[in-house]
Design a protein around this motif. Structure first.
Motif, PDB file in Angstrom:
ATOM      1  N   MET A  51      82.952  98.999  50.198  1.00  0.00           N
ATOM      2  CA  MET A  51      82.240  97.861  49.587  1.00  0.00           C
ATOM      3  C   MET A  51      82.125  96.831  50.593  1.00  0.00           C
ATOM      4  O   MET A  51      82.244  96.674  51.952  1.00  0.00           O
ATOM      5  CB  MET A  51      84.315  96.903  49.458  1.00  0.00           C
ATOM      6  N   THR A  52      80.628  96.797  50.469  1.00  0.00           N
ATOM      7  CA  THR A  52      79.875  95.723  51.395  1.00  0.00           C
ATOM      8  C   THR A  52      80.834  94.341  51.546  1.00  0.00           C
ATOM      9  O   THR A  52      80.950  93.185  50.150  1.00  0.00           O
ATOM     10  CB  THR A  52      78.507  95.194  50.445  1.00  0.00           C
ATOM     11  N   SER A  53      80.511  93.789  52.724  1.00  0.00           N
ATOM     12  CA  SER A  53      81.523  92.605  53.135  1.00  0.00           C
ATOM     13  C   SER A  53      80.053  91.096  53.278  1.00  0.00           C
ATOM     14  O   SER A  53      79.589  91.373  54.496  1.00  0.00           O
ATOM     15  CB  SER A  53      82.451  92.905  53.900  1.00  0.00           C
TER      16      SER A  53
ATOM     17  N   ASP B 288      81.318  89.795  42.350  1.00  0.00           N
ATOM     18  CA  ASP B 288      82.358  90.162  42.255  1.00  0.00           C
ATOM     19  C   ASP B 288      81.103  91.713  40.936  1.00  0.00           C
ATOM     20  O   ASP B 288      81.709  92.924  40.583  1.00  0.00           O
ATOM     21  CB  ASP B 288      83.256  89.879  40.443  1.00  0.00           C
ATOM     22  N   THR B 289      80.005  90.944  40.702  1.00  0.00           N
ATOM     23  CA  THR B 289      79.012  92.123  39.589  1.00  0.00           C
ATOM     24  C   THR B 289      78.625  92.704  40.792  1.00  0.00           C
ATOM     25  O   THR B 289      78.028  94.029  39.966  1.00  0.00           O
ATOM     26  CB  THR B 289      78.433  91.033  38.890  1.00  0.00           C
ATOM     27  N   ARG B 290      78.035  92.644  42.186  1.00  0.00           N
ATOM     28  CA  ARG B 290      77.473  93.635  42.371  1.00  0.00           C
ATOM     29  C   ARG B 290      78.692  94.212  42.735  1.00  0.00           C
ATOM     30  O   ARG B 290      78.119  95.539  44.429  1.00  0.00           O
ATOM     31  CB  ARG B 290      76.935  92.830  43.577  1.00  0.00           C
ATOM     32  N   GLY B 291      79.560  93.949  43.397  1.00  0.00           N
ATOM     33  CA  GLY B 291      80.852  94.998  44.661  1.00  0.00           C
ATOM     34  C   GLY B 291      80.668  94.632  45.745  1.00  0.00           C
ATOM     35  O   GLY B 291      80.525  94.984  46.868  1.00  0.00           O
ATOM     36  N   ALA B 292      81.118  93.659  45.731  1.00  0.00           N
ATOM     37  CA  ALA B 292      80.804  92.604  46.803  1.00  0.00           C
ATOM     38  C   ALA B 292      81.635  91.551  47.593  1.00  0.00           C
ATOM     39  O   ALA B 292      82.234  90.917  46.196  1.00  0.00           O
ATOM     40  CB  ALA B 292      79.312  91.639  47.450  1.00  0.00           C
ATOM     41  N   LYS B 293      82.205  91.872  48.582  1.00  0.00           N
ATOM     42  CA  LYS B 293      83.183  91.103  49.154  1.00  0.00           C
ATOM     43  C   LYS B 293      82.796  89.889  49.602  1.00  0.00           C
ATOM     44  O   LYS B 293      81.995  90.399  50.736  1.00  0.00           O
ATOM     45  CB  LYS B 293      84.308  91.820  49.779  1.00  0.00           C
TER      46      LYS B 293
END
Length: 147
Positions: free
Chosen positions: A1-3, A40-45
């Motif tokens: 997951m991208t942070s 949350d919609t893009r899969g990023a923390k």
């Protein structure tokens, strides 16, 4: 997951009440909620920090290396004065997007100078709080491209 680390500089804690004719009525808490929902919609923390202290912002940039994939930085007035922030960004070798709520190019001449832009991936300004998800999308697109 991208942070993604989203850093906000001096006086941004006053969003919503500080010069609403320039910065709008959206609060920093509203911006944070917007960014978290978009993440949350893009899969990023998303990690979020605000400080009025230049040193604290530099420490956060240093600490981001190896923890976050990139940084979105609204350095406020430090944009126009801080060689130290510029050097910190150069030192961590993470992609950084410079962000401003207002269109700094339509404002006072001193706001046309940016030390951050010299080392940033790009600059987004003038879109108010909507600039934050734009910056997130730009950063994630850059990271996905592997550039």
């Amino acid at each position: 997951m991208t942070s993604i680390l989203i850093l906000n500089g001096p006086n941004l804690n006053l969003l919503g009440t500080r010069q609403p004719e320039v910065y709008g009525r959206t609060t920093l808490a509203d911006v944070e909620a917007l960014c978290r929902a978009h993440g949350d919609t893009r899969g990023a923390k998303v990690a979020f920090m605000q400080s009025n202290s230049e040193g604290a912002l530099i420490d956060a940039i240093h600490a981001a290396k190896g923890v976050h994939d990139g940084i979105i930085l609204n350095a406020g007035a430090y944009t126009h004065t801080s060689i130290a922030l510029m050097d910190a960004i150069s030192s961590v070798e993470l992609p950084v997007i410079e962000l401003h709520l207002s269109n700094v190019h339509a404002r006072e001449d001193f706001r046309h100078v940016s030390y951050i832009a010299r080392v940033a991936l790009g600059v987004i300004c003038g879109f108010g709080a909507a600039g934050y998800p734009l910056a997130m999308d730009a950063l994630m697109g850059h990271l996905a491209a592997g550039s």
